[in-house]
Design a protein around this motif. Structure first.
Motif, PDB file in Angstrom:
ATOM      1  N   ASP A  51       0.674  -1.138  -0.174  1.00 28.70           N
ATOM      2  CA  ASP A  51      -0.204  -0.072  -0.063  1.00 28.70           C
ATOM      3  C   ASP A  51       0.883   1.329   0.012  1.00 28.70           C
ATOM      4  O   ASP A  51       0.346   2.273  -0.514  1.00 28.70           O
ATOM      5  CB  ASP A  51      -1.006  -0.019   1.122  1.00 28.70           C
ATOM      6  CG  ASP A  51      -2.008  -1.200   1.171  1.00 28.70           C
ATOM      7  OD1 ASP A  51      -2.027  -1.584   0.243  1.00 28.70           O
ATOM      8  OD2 ASP A  51      -2.530  -1.378   2.150  1.00 28.70           O
ATOM      9  N   ASP A  52       2.113   1.226   0.370  1.00 30.78           N
ATOM     10  CA  ASP A  52       2.907   2.374   0.533  1.00 30.78           C
ATOM     11  C   ASP A  52       4.078   2.478  -0.509  1.00 30.78           C
ATOM     12  O   ASP A  52       4.515   3.495  -0.789  1.00 30.78           O
ATOM     13  CB  ASP A  52       3.651   2.166   1.893  1.00 30.78           C
ATOM     14  CG  ASP A  52       2.706   2.167   3.054  1.00 30.78           C
ATOM     15  OD1 ASP A  52       1.802   3.172   3.024  1.00 30.78           O
ATOM     16  OD2 ASP A  52       2.895   1.437   3.929  1.00 30.78           O
ATOM     17  N   ILE A  53       4.689   1.283  -0.943  1.00 34.68           N
ATOM     18  CA  ILE A  53       5.958   1.522  -1.837  1.00 34.68           C
ATOM     19  C   ILE A  53       5.723   0.525  -3.295  1.00 34.68           C
ATOM     20  O   ILE A  53       4.807  -0.581  -2.775  1.00 34.68           O
ATOM     21  CB  ILE A  53       7.345   1.090  -1.086  1.00 34.68           C
ATOM     22  CG1 ILE A  53       6.910  -0.214  -0.604  1.00 34.68           C
ATOM     23  CG2 ILE A  53       7.465   2.110   0.074  1.00 34.68           C
ATOM     24  CD1 ILE A  53       8.510  -0.747  -0.008  1.00 34.68           C
ATOM     25  N   GLU A  54       6.333   0.836  -4.073  1.00 36.23           N
ATOM     26  CA  GLU A  54       6.701  -0.206  -5.125  1.00 36.23           C
ATOM     27  C   GLU A  54       8.128  -0.417  -5.426  1.00 36.23           C
ATOM     28  O   GLU A  54       8.821   0.696  -5.611  1.00 36.23           O
ATOM     29  CB  GLU A  54       5.747   0.425  -6.622  1.00 36.23           C
ATOM     30  CG  GLU A  54       6.070  -0.639  -7.639  1.00 36.23           C
ATOM     31  CD  GLU A  54       5.237  -0.249  -8.839  1.00 36.23           C
ATOM     32  OE1 GLU A  54       5.653  -0.682 -10.015  1.00 36.23           O
ATOM     33  OE2 GLU A  54       4.553   0.945  -8.739  1.00 36.23           O
ATOM     34  N   VAL A  55       8.632  -1.488  -5.435  1.00 39.39           N
ATOM     35  CA  VAL A  55       9.943  -1.614  -5.877  1.00 39.39           C
ATOM     36  C   VAL A  55      10.154  -2.695  -6.796  1.00 39.39           C
ATOM     37  O   VAL A  55       9.521  -3.689  -6.785  1.00 39.39           O
ATOM     38  CB  VAL A  55      10.864  -2.088  -4.648  1.00 39.39           C
ATOM     39  CG1 VAL A  55      12.358  -2.436  -4.856  1.00 39.39           C
ATOM     40  CG2 VAL A  55      10.568  -1.125  -3.398  1.00 39.39           C
TER      41      VAL A  55
END
Length: 832
Positions: free
Chosen positions: A478-482
């Motif tokens: 929900d917070d990051i994409e890597v």
């Protein structure tokens, strides 16, 4: 016309260690001090000056009769105690609290043994000076500072005499001692004559003299020649003097002095990285000392145990000695490196025993575990709530020989807590030893309780759901994409709440051209690339990993669960190898990068490249009790627990925290973290001569296996700069987790210290040096004035504290009466 005055400051440059080990340093100190005492007694006007309490401690222990003579000479004004610190430490890498301890320990020693206080701090040989020092000096009773490095071509100064303004606005008089701190045997009078010829109109100046760089100091020959020169000189008054007397003359022109409003750097930028084991071990000892002090003070003031004053003091002496300016920068010989690691480990061993004793004392009042429960107790030493991933290992009640796999559930009270099982430290192919990782919300300055129970038993350990697909690892929360490219092992995308922060090929290990000099005396930057680490082949990965299979993919997901995913990448360059792990959280925006480096390169430097997006970026770093602008255009910088890339235009920031790395650079190519170097031990450049002998093998620094950890985060500018100081402290002074079955006896202790705001730091909670008063030191870390309420539930105390930008404030609280007063950094009432 008034005579011009030259203040002669005779000293002896005595490194406790460098090209020699400490025993030889002690021998040199004793013989040098004995010679100096003889000459003080023979020459009527001569005054000898020396600092560094550690040297006087050696004399006191190993030649008490000489120590007695020195005390008498000090009483007569023939021997001047200058500096007042425990020793001359590195002045960039110790934390603000560690600088305080250098001064507190040294000043208390000189006051006790000689009845003197010192007003001029002296650090002649360290390789640069942190911007937070002026405030520390002023609040320790100093009005002036004497130093030799850096030089004018490295750090342009407005004058040799100036006012140094700290990041909080504190001011001290400062003098760059030109002409260096020593002189050649029999040639001190020539140095004086040169000063008179070169500066015929200077109304007053300071000239340091004394033979050698390993003891020596004053000589009879020099003093006889100086005495003759004084008699025949008409235009100058040449006086045997002290640093304090010289600065009394400077003070009369205080209003005319130019201001210098930044740090005193750079010099020897390779020192920020050389002998990284020393740096990491030093940081670890710093962290453990201040963490254990907080725990011990909390327990002692509630009567749970006697405050372990002597054990803490021994560990502190180990820390202070390990900060010496040829130990912590990594510029000593190999035997000194090894003895220094033993020294730091000794301090850590002292603290580990105290920490266990305190932990068990603070665990009283915890209820007994219910049937089938495995308790995990986590002590949070910080005065604020902490949200972090906690890791803890423990044994199941019995080994599971069935070949199945036991899954666990975790709760805090009745609340389920996200958790996952990960590979334990041991290598028993058996379901018995467990390592659990979980997201913990920890209450401040107290014990936090979690309980494990068996959830279910499954046939096999569940495989990771996250996998390499279509040539990449695509992680989303929900917070990051890597996104990690499986063809390179590098991060091609890092998005936080939909915003891109990094360019492609992030976290690439680069090999830079370097040389044999551990100081980096002739360098400002390390920009010439020798090569890059590349992904291993499947066969090479299998050999390096030590698996039985002939092939192993070099990019794999090795852990995956509701807490985080861990991606392992294997890379190589020449004879060196790296196991690089990305730890990606299911909640939150902070990612961890762990590198296990097998380094076998010579005269090379290893950097970790992090290209970033955006323009108009400022490069900032933590310094002692402050924030320091770091150099741009690829020049090497030094920072402590964190650095930040700030975009005022976009109102965003990227922050990066570490646990013992200090060197870094930033340029149009992005951020580069400096991991290690491989120069020769004490390889000093001289002219155009080769640094090392060319007819034999020469050992190099930091060969072998080293481990590094960094935590990267990004977000809005205000949020990041407000949070990063506390986040970095938590990663360094980690909450302590232990699986322990309590007896259920006793009352639960109250919290030690609690702060009401989200930013202010507590660098110190301990008992006073001279009694059982509580010492609390608070610090404003962002450069913005703010207030907080300090509560000490352990003694029923509460007060409001107002802090100016970057202000350090020390409070002394009497536990019984709750009377409070502000003190200076050496625990005296303000104004004394």
């Amino acid at each position: 016309m008034d005579k011009k005055t030259i203040h002669l400051l005779c000293n002896a440059h005595l490194d406790p260690v460098w090209l020699w080990e400490w025993e030889e340093g002690a021998a040199a100190a004793i013989s040098t001090f004995r010679t100096a005492a003889d000459l003080c007694e023979k020459f009527d006007d001569f005054v000898f000056n020396h600092n560094e309490a550690i040297l006087y401690q050696w004399v006191e222990e190993y030649e008490p009769s000489l120590f007695k003579r020195i005390r008498e000479l000090v009483r007569k004004g023939k021997w001047h105690i200058m500096g007042g610190w425990y020793l001359q430490p590195d002045c960039n890498m110790p934390s603000g609290e560690s600088f305080v301890r250098q001064i507190l320990t040294g000043k208390r020693y000189f006051k006790e043994k000689f009845g003197v206080d010192v007003t001029t701090a002296v650090n002649l040989d360290p390789f640069g000076h942190a911007w937070g020092l002026p405030q520390i000096l002023v609040k320790s009773g100093y009005d002036s500072y004497l130093f030799c490095r850096p030089f004018q071509n490295d750090c342009p100064l407005p004058d040799n005499h100036f006012v140094w303004v700290g990041c909080d606005g504190s001011e001290v008089m400062a003098c760059h001692a030109d002409g260096w701190y020593n002189s050649q045997l029999g040639k001190a009078h020539l140095k004086i004559m040169e000063r008179m010829n070169n500066h015929p109109n200077k109304p007053f100046s300071l000239l340091l003299w004394g033979v050698g760089d390993h003891g020596g100091g004053p000589s009879r020959e020099d003093l006889e020649q100086i005495t003759s020169l004084i008699r025949r000189t008409k235009d100058f008054e040449i006086v045997h003097s002290t640093a304090a007397a010289f600065f009394d003359a400077v003070k009369r022109q205080y209003h005319l002095l130019p201001r210098h409003k930044r740090d005193l750097n750079p010099w020897g930028v390779g020192c920020y990285t050389s002998q990284v084991r020393i740096k990491q071990k030093h940081r670890e000892l710093e962290n453990q000392l201040y963490l254990v002090e907080k725990m011990a003070a909390t327990a002692a003031c509630q009567g749970l145990m006697k405050y372990p004053r002597e054990e803490l003091r021994r560990a502190m002496y180990d820390l202070l000695a390990g900060e010496f300016h040829d130990i912590l920068p990594g510029t000593s010989i190999e035997p000194v490196q090894e003895s220094s690691l033993r020294l730091l480990d000794h301090g850590l061993e002292e603290l580990s025993r105290v920490k266990a004793r305190v932990f068990f004392a603070l665990a009283c009042g915890q209820p007994k575990a219910k049937a089938e429960q495995i308790p995990i107790l986590v002590y949070n030493p910080h005065p604020f709530k902490v949200r972090t991933i906690v890791e803890c290992e423990f044994q199941l009640a019995d080994a599971n020989w069935a070949g199945t796999w036991t899954l666990l559930a975790l709760r805090k009270g009745n609340q389920p807590i996200p958790s996952q099982l990960e590979k334990e430290a041991s290598n028993l192919n058996l379901d018995w030893r467990k390592r659990i990782a979980f997201v913990a919300e920890l209450e401040p300055s107290q014990m936090n309780r979690f309980d494990c129970t068996i959830d279910k038993v499954v046939q096999t350990k569940p495989p990771p759901k996250l996998q390499v697909r279509k040539g990449r690892v695509d992680f989303r929360s929900d917070d990051i994409e890597v996104v990690i490219d499986a063809r390179t092992g590098l991060v091609d995308r890092f998005k936080v709440h939909g915003v891109h922060y990094l360019a492609e090929k992030a976290f690439e290990p680069l090999v830079m051209v370097d040389n044999e000099d551990p100081w980096g005396m002739l360098n400002r930057a390390y920009r010439r690339m020798a090569g890059r680490f590349k992904l291993m082949s499947t066969r090479k990965s299998a050999r390096f990993a030590g698996v039985q299979s002939d092939e192993l993919p070099p990019v794999r997901v090795i852990e995956d669960g509701p807490v985080r995913s861990v991606v392992e990448v294997l890379m190589s360059y020449n004879d060196s190898f790296i196991c690089q792990r990305y730890k990606l959280p299911r909640q939150g925006t902070e990612i961890e990068i762990e590198l296990r480096v097998h380094w076998n390169e010579k005269d090379r430097m290893l950097k970790l490249s992090i290209p970033v997006l955006g323009a108009g970026i400022e490069f900032l770093g933590q310094t002692a009790f402050g924030i320091n602008p770091l150099p741009m255009r690829g020049n090497e910088g030094v920072a402590q627990k964190w650095i930040a890339l700030v975009s005022r235009r976009a109102q965003t920031a990227i922050t990066c925290m570490n646990e013992g790395s200090y060197g870094c650079d930033f340029s149009k190519n992005g951020l580069r973290l400096t991991l290690l170097r491989s120069p020769a031990y004490a390889g000093h450049p001289f002219f155009d001569r080769p640094i090392v002998e060319q007819d034999r093998y020469t050992p190099r620094i930091d060969q072998g296996e080293r481990v590094f950890r960094f935590w990267l985060n990004a977000g809005s500018l205000d949020e990041r700069l407000s949070a990063v100081d506390r986040e970095a402290l938590v990663h360094n002074e980690k909450p302590y987790a232990l699986s322990f079955f309590p007896s259920g006896a006793g009352a639960r202790p109250k919290a030690g210290a609690v702060l009401s705001d989200d930013v202010v730091q507590m660098s110190c909670l301990k008992l006073a040096e001279d009694n059982d008063d509580l010492i609390v030191r608070l610090f404003e870390p962002t450069g913005q004035a703010r207030s907080t309420t300090l509560s000490l539930p352990c003694i029923g105390f509460k007060t409001r504290v107002d802090l100016a930008p970057f202000e350090v404030k020390t409070l002394r609280v009497k536990p019984k009466t709750r009377a409070v007063r502000e003190t200076d950094l050496i625990e005296r009432p303000m104004g004394k």
